[in-house]
Design an enzyme around this catalytic site. Structure first.
Site, mmCIF file in Angstrom:
data_model
loop_
_atom_site.group_PDB
_atom_site.id
_atom_site.type_symbol
_atom_site.label_atom_id
_atom_site.label_comp_id
_atom_site.label_asym_id
_atom_site.label_seq_id
_atom_site.Cartn_x
_atom_site.Cartn_y
_atom_site.Cartn_z
ATOM 1 N N LEU A 82 -21.403 11.927 0.406
ATOM 2 C CA LEU A 82 -21.197 12.633 1.902
ATOM 3 C C LEU A 82 -20.373 13.901 1.878
ATOM 4 O O LEU A 82 -20.605 14.737 2.174
ATOM 5 C CB LEU A 82 -20.923 11.594 2.746
ATOM 6 C CG LEU A 82 -20.293 12.173 4.414
ATOM 7 C CD1 LEU A 82 -21.887 12.502 4.927
ATOM 8 C CD2 LEU A 82 -19.744 11.076 5.146
ATOM 9 N N ARG A 86 -14.961 0.724 5.749
ATOM 10 C CA ARG A 86 -13.332 0.723 6.309
ATOM 11 C C ARG A 86 -12.996 -0.534 6.576
ATOM 12 O O ARG A 86 -11.889 -1.070 6.223
ATOM 13 C CB ARG A 86 -13.470 1.537 7.334
ATOM 14 C CG ARG A 86 -13.564 3.157 7.272
ATOM 15 C CD ARG A 86 -13.765 3.962 8.441
ATOM 16 N NE ARG A 86 -13.919 5.441 8.130
ATOM 17 C CZ ARG A 86 -14.331 6.281 9.039
ATOM 18 N NH1 ARG A 86 -14.782 5.861 10.331
ATOM 19 N NH2 ARG A 86 -14.296 7.599 8.648
ATOM 20 N N GLU A 116 -12.475 7.283 3.409
ATOM 21 C CA GLU A 116 -12.963 6.376 4.515
ATOM 22 C C GLU A 116 -12.144 6.790 5.827
ATOM 23 O O GLU A 116 -11.853 5.927 6.491
ATOM 24 C CB GLU A 116 -12.796 5.068 4.313
ATOM 25 C CG GLU A 116 -13.361 4.515 3.014
ATOM 26 C CD GLU A 116 -14.853 4.502 2.833
ATOM 27 O OE1 GLU A 116 -15.557 4.873 4.084
ATOM 28 O OE2 GLU A 116 -15.545 4.556 1.792
ATOM 29 N N ARG A 157 -11.908 -2.721 -6.368
ATOM 30 C CA ARG A 157 -12.426 -3.009 -4.960
ATOM 31 C C ARG A 157 -13.525 -1.709 -4.639
ATOM 32 O O ARG A 157 -14.335 -1.873 -4.034
ATOM 33 C CB ARG A 157 -11.287 -3.302 -4.100
ATOM 34 C CG ARG A 157 -11.753 -3.539 -2.549
ATOM 35 C CD ARG A 157 -12.061 -2.787 -1.503
ATOM 36 N NE ARG A 157 -10.965 -1.904 -1.466
ATOM 37 C CZ ARG A 157 -11.372 -0.483 -1.374
ATOM 38 N NH1 ARG A 157 -12.355 0.173 -1.217
ATOM 39 N NH2 ARG A 157 -10.178 0.339 -1.024
ATOM 40 N N SER A 158 -12.969 -0.533 -5.118
ATOM 41 C CA SER A 158 -13.771 0.405 -4.587
ATOM 42 C C SER A 158 -15.115 0.614 -5.084
ATOM 43 O O SER A 158 -16.330 0.683 -4.494
ATOM 44 C CB SER A 158 -13.017 1.907 -5.181
ATOM 45 O OG SER A 158 -11.818 1.936 -4.584
ATOM 46 N N SER A 213 -13.110 15.590 6.315
ATOM 47 C CA SER A 213 -12.881 15.100 7.415
ATOM 48 C C SER A 213 -13.932 15.298 8.496
ATOM 49 O O SER A 213 -14.296 14.646 9.437
ATOM 50 C CB SER A 213 -11.711 15.310 7.992
ATOM 51 O OG SER A 213 -10.509 15.039 7.117
#
Ligand code: FAD
Length: 392
Positions: free
Chosen positions: A134, A251, A371, A93-94, A141
């Protein structure tokens, strides 16, 4: 006749026939291509990249985007596809969500027409793979603090810095890299750059020794004087709003996806408990086992109703970031609890790769972290409730 956890509430009745068909197609793909192989990929710490082309031919890459060869499905269908893929493995899924929700979405939403034409059709077909850079070693965070920067040299841009924990990194053809362009205004001058991974100065060594999400490539991105033409920048966005809006897309997929891992654990456990005998009776016939099964089924179904509600809001263009935070916080947290409780029912068998449960539980540790960690989502919800920013 025993019922499966999601049949108990007749949840299928809430889906259109198109949505049910898409879920069934992805389930079949996972049964054929993922289930027979994933334990081996996991053990080797690898994934079969042929899956990218196969997912492309099924229309799963960037499936909720429109034009440029993308399938243009609704958000609920995309969510259901994530659920079925993650029932196979969170790594699969990732792979699909980093391609579609992060990389393709960034280009689709913020790219120039030339950038879209160059990358999106190939990425939708699975002929090109993308990654999204990112996070940095010191800024996860709090991406506003990132040190990667881009400076002008004539018309060109020159990028320097390091990204960390980047899914698909070593296998990607193109990286969306977020960099500061204005060092005096942290966060404000962040721009996105399309970096073909064969550009001199770009390298992407794999992160080794992972104990979670092993059937997935995770890499460091090193940018050492990477020189790009003026048109490598995504023209339509400036500031953290750019990457954060991509994260919201991904997300959303996790809100559904995490339930797939939980469903697979529960299905496996139900089948196991019916046949495993302890003290001369099936494990499924004991009240303590049934209490666990009932509680897990309840959480799975509540999670699904929450995901579906958010999906319908998204299709109605009404979905807010704090609602996605509610969904991600709840569904990943409950999925990991379900995986761990299922593990107890399987006893020692639960710790082997012969059953998917420990693999899902370990994967969900990553899903809990990427995420936006649970704490970050608690802070998003807390801010929405109180109006107070408790991040800093
Ligand atoms: P930190 O930010 O250092 O957080 C550490 C702890 O502090 C956490 O518990 C956190 O919740 C807590 N914390 C942070 N801020 C606060 C606060 N204000 N108050 C209280 N507690 C706080 N990133 C990408 O850019 N692209 C990818 O493709 C990608 N793929 C990934 C794949 C995997 C397998 C993993 C594990 C990560 C991936 N990431 C990716 C990175 C991921 O997004 C970050 O790990 C995540 O944002 C958390 O950052 P961190 O690990 O630096 O933790």
């Amino acid at each position: 006749m025993p019922k499966s956890p999601l049949e108990l509430l007749k949840i299928d009745h809430l889906l259109s026939s198109d949505e049910r068909d898409i879920a069934a197609t992805v389930r079949d793909f996972v049964d054929r291509r993922v289930r027979p192989n994933v334990a081996d990929w996991y053990e080797r710490g690898d994934i079969d990249l042929e899956l990218v082309k196969e997912a492309g031919s099924l229309g799963l890459l960037g499936m909720h985007l429109t034009g440029y060869g993308c399938a243009g499905t609704n958000a609920v269908s995309y969510g259901l596809a994530c659920l079925e893929l993650e029932a196979g493995d969170s790594g699969v899924r990732s792979l699909v969500s980093v391609q579609g929700s992060l990389t393709m979405f960034a280009i689709w939403k913020f790219g120039s027409e030339e950038q879209k034409q160059r990358w999106l059709p190939a990425m939708a077909a699975g002929e090109a793979l993308g990654c999204f850079g990112l996070t940095e070693p010191d800024f996860g965070s709090n991406p506003a603090g990132m040190r990667t920067h881009a400076v002008r040299d004539g018309d060109d841009w020159v990028l320097n810095g390091t990204k960390m924990w980047i899914t698909n990194g070593s296998a990607a053809d193109v990286a969306v890299v977020w960099a500061q362009t204005d060092k005096d205004q942290p966060g404000k001058g962040i721009r996105g750059f399309l970096v073909p991974t064969d550009t001199p100065g770009f390298s992407a060594p794999k992160v080794k020794h992972k104990l979670s999400l092993r059937a997935s490539i995770t890499s460091e991105l090193i940018l050492d004087n990477v020189r790009l033409p003026a048109d490598a920048v995504l023209p339509e966005v400036r500031g953290l709003r750019g990457p954060l809006s991509c994260l919201n897309e991904a997300r959303f997929g996790i809100v559904f996806g995490s339930l797939g891992a939980a469903r697979d654990c529960l299905d496996t456990t139900l089948a196991y408990a019916r046949t495993r005998e302890v003290f001369d009776r099936s494990l499924a016939s004991y009240q303590l086992t049934q209490a666990k099964l009932a509680d897990m089924t309840l959480e799975l179904q509540k999670g699904f109703l929450l995901a579906l509600h958010l999906g319908r809001l998204k299709d109605d263009h009404q979905l807010d970031p704090e609602q996605i935070s509610l969904g991600k916080l709840n569904n990943v947290r409950e999925a990991i609890k379900i995986a761990r409780t299922c593990r107890t029912i399987l006893g020692a068998n639960g710790i082997t790769g012969e059953y998917p449960i420990m693999r899902h539980a370990n994967n969900l540790e990553s899903v809990l972290t990427y995420e936006g960690t649970s704490e970050v989502h608690q802070l998003v919800i807390g801010q929405a409730l109180t109006g107070e920013n408790a991040f800093t």
